[in-house]
Design an enzyme around this catalytic site. Sequence first.
Site, PDB file in Angstrom:
ATOM      1  N   MET A  50      38.253  33.739  46.132  1.00  0.00           N
ATOM      2  CA  MET A  50      37.307  34.535  45.360  1.00  0.00           C
ATOM      3  C   MET A  50      36.604  35.507  46.298  1.00  0.00           C
ATOM      4  O   MET A  50      35.920  35.083  47.244  1.00  0.00           O
ATOM      5  CB  MET A  50      36.284  33.637  44.661  1.00  0.00           C
ATOM      6  CG  MET A  50      36.888  32.726  43.606  1.00  0.00           C
ATOM      7  SD  MET A  50      35.655  31.628  42.829  1.00  0.00           S
ATOM      8  CE  MET A  50      35.458  30.398  44.132  1.00  0.00           C
ATOM      9  N   CYS A 106      44.322  39.336  40.365  1.00  0.00           N
ATOM     10  CA  CYS A 106      42.983  39.923  40.345  1.00  0.00           C
ATOM     11  C   CYS A 106      42.867  40.951  39.212  1.00  0.00           C
ATOM     12  O   CYS A 106      43.677  41.873  39.118  1.00  0.00           O
ATOM     13  CB  CYS A 106      42.673  40.591  41.680  1.00  0.00           C
ATOM     14  SG  CYS A 106      41.017  41.335  41.723  1.00  0.00           S
ATOM     15  N   LYS A 116      49.881  33.836  43.218  1.00  0.00           N
ATOM     16  CA  LYS A 116      48.878  33.572  42.181  1.00  0.00           C
ATOM     17  C   LYS A 116      48.939  34.704  41.169  1.00  0.00           C
ATOM     18  O   LYS A 116      48.947  35.886  41.540  1.00  0.00           O
ATOM     19  CB  LYS A 116      47.477  33.468  42.782  1.00  0.00           C
ATOM     20  CG  LYS A 116      46.416  33.022  41.767  1.00  0.00           C
ATOM     21  CD  LYS A 116      45.097  32.678  42.460  1.00  0.00           C
ATOM     22  CE  LYS A 116      44.126  32.018  41.474  1.00  0.00           C
ATOM     23  NZ  LYS A 116      43.570  32.973  40.499  1.00  0.00           N
ATOM     24  N   ASN A 165      44.967  26.898  36.766  1.00  0.00           N
ATOM     25  CA  ASN A 165      43.656  27.429  37.122  1.00  0.00           C
ATOM     26  C   ASN A 165      42.982  27.983  35.867  1.00  0.00           C
ATOM     27  O   ASN A 165      43.632  28.604  35.034  1.00  0.00           O
ATOM     28  CB  ASN A 165      43.838  28.518  38.180  1.00  0.00           C
ATOM     29  CG  ASN A 165      42.563  29.272  38.523  1.00  0.00           C
ATOM     30  OD1 ASN A 165      42.564  30.488  38.591  1.00  0.00           O
ATOM     31  ND2 ASN A 165      41.479  28.576  38.748  1.00  0.00           N
ATOM     32  N   GLY A 166      41.665  27.729  35.768  1.00  0.00           N
ATOM     33  CA  GLY A 166      40.908  28.346  34.690  1.00  0.00           C
ATOM     34  C   GLY A 166      40.094  27.361  33.880  1.00  0.00           C
ATOM     35  O   GLY A 166      40.640  26.453  33.252  1.00  0.00           O
ATOM     36  N   GLY A 212      37.850  27.601  40.684  1.00  0.00           N
ATOM     37  CA  GLY A 212      37.155  28.801  41.145  1.00  0.00           C
ATOM     38  C   GLY A 212      35.680  28.747  40.816  1.00  0.00           C
ATOM     39  O   GLY A 212      34.882  28.153  41.533  1.00  0.00           O
TER      40      GLY A 212
END
Length: 265
Positions: free
Chosen positions: A19, A102, A141, A202-203, A226
């Site tokens: 991040m 991103c 990613k 992820n998330g 994250g």
Amino acid sequence: MSIQLGPATLDQPVILAPMSGITDQPFRRLVRGFGVDVVVSEMIASAEQVRGSRLSNERTRWSPDEGLRVVQLAGCQAEPMALAARLNQDQGADVIDINMGCPVKKVVGGAAGSALMRDEDHALRLIDAVVGAVDLPVTLKMRTGWDLDQRNAPSLAARAARAGVKMITVHGRTRCQFYDGQADWDFIGKVTEAVNIPLIANGDVTCPEDAAAMLARSGAAGVMIGRGAFGRPWFPAQVRHFLATGEHLPDPDLAVQRETVVDHY
């Protein structure tokens, strides 16, 4: 599922997400100190690192106690990506991660990050360049796609695996969703089914039960955390403990939290 990633064997992978502006060296060390498998660098612009920018050099500083050195690179051209990957290998990196997730306008406007998912052929040229440039494991990613009409993560993931990528992380939103709505853990499962390499989900992991549910629904081999770690660098370790034992680790007492804040400062 056990994952071999460079010199490390990960039995129940819980990974701190890269991040920008957050996962600098001090924060990575805090998270690693509480107990987590892997921490990833902030996103590093490959072209800037090749030019030797001060910010890029700062982002590649690591401490011996951080464990596996995973450096994430972003870019839109094959040659700078390959050169930056080789440079990081020479500086002691263990793993090179490619950023195709991103959503930030500045990155996407430069045809990097999640914008690469709009052109799989070009994305593969970057992957081929990085894989061919280093003797290290290369990971990737990404998001589920550019928008809800173009959720091509299964296709891109399969092509990346054939190109030599060793592990893939999928954030369960499209680029156009940014961080709105809910991460689609079920769709991540479609990416899991499309590849024969480890997949990390992820998330929206904000409690240990979220991590267990995400693994069950996605079939993923591990979890990346994250925003859930904002303000609580001990949270990834709590998730790891819960997945391994089914038991909750309490938050550190206030004295430890104070020491953590002071240490971070």
